[in-house]
Design an enzyme around this catalytic site. Structure first.
Site, PDB file in Angstrom:
ATOM      1  N   THR A 175       0.842  -1.204   0.000  1.00  0.00           N
ATOM      2  CA  THR A 175       0.000   0.000   0.000  1.00  0.00           C
ATOM      3  C   THR A 175       0.874   1.250   0.000  1.00  0.00           C
ATOM      4  OG1 THR A 175      -1.757  -1.171   1.156  1.00  0.00           O
ATOM      5  CG2 THR A 175      -1.821   1.232   1.248  1.00  0.00           C
ATOM      6  N   CYS A 176       1.924   1.228   0.789  1.00  0.00           N
ATOM      7  CA  CYS A 176       2.815   2.379   0.912  1.00  0.00           C
ATOM      8  C   CYS A 176       3.499   2.697  -0.411  1.00  0.00           C
ATOM      9  CB  CYS A 176       3.873   2.111   1.972  1.00  0.00           C
ATOM     10  SG  CYS A 176       3.216   1.491   3.526  1.00  0.00           S
TER      11      CYS A 176
END
Length: 182
Positions: free
Chosen positions: A55-56
């Site tokens: 996600t990052c």
């Protein structure tokens, strides 16, 4: 976390490129303080569980990186990405992501994150202690706005993402600036 909160005074151990150093690793250690990063500036700070995580790397960091001009137009001087990772990992991730706009801050020991109340266990993923995902608008070292993902707890089964997204923070800045202008 609440608005009006002054950030804790912490020293971060960073690695800075130094062209006077020869060889494959032309970096030196440099201690930087909370003051160095936040004094006299209006910035966006966002923190995430770990460099190189899906996600990052796919959404949050690229969103802030690619939207930098929009943030600057709303009065933001800098965007910082923090993680409870050491300087080597953060610098390599910044290089891997080809960052030009977002600067990384290594909170290797998790001291800053702990003092914000955002340090959580992620033993369920083999991570150990890491940051809960959040974003903030910081004005001269003081929290102006806070965007914390729901469900803050140790060993959360998911990685909530949305409240701390670049879009959410930018929308808040747009609304806040519109209200000031009215």
């Amino acid at each position: 976390m609440h608005t009006g909160y002054k950030l804790p005074a912490v020293t971060f151990q960073t690695r800075i490129r130094d062209e006077s150093i020869e060889g494959p690793n032309p970096f030196r250690w440099e201690s930087k303080s909370t003051e160095d990063y936040f004094a006299g500036k209006r910035v966006v700070l966002f923190s995430l569980p770990g460099a190189f995580t899906p996600t990052c790397s796919t959404y949050q960091l690229p969103g802030f990186e690619n939207g930098f001009a929009d943030f600057k137009a709303q009065g933001i001087d800098a965007i910082y990405c923090m993680s409870v990772n050491d300087a080597f990992v953060m610098n390599k991730w910044a290089q891997d992501q080809k960052l030009q706009n977002v600067q990384v801050i290594p909170d290797g020991s998790g001291e800053f994150t702990r003092r914000l109340g955002m340090l959580v266990r992620k033993d369920n993923l083999g991570f150990g202690l890491r940051s809960w995902r959040y974003a903030a608008v910081i004005n001269n070292g003081v929290v102006e706005a806070w965007f914390e993902e729901p469900g803050l707890c140790d060993n959360h089964g998911e990685d909530p993402y949305g409240v701390s997204s670049p879009e959410t923070v930018l929308n808040w800045l747009n609304d806040a600036n519109r209200e000031q202008a009215a």
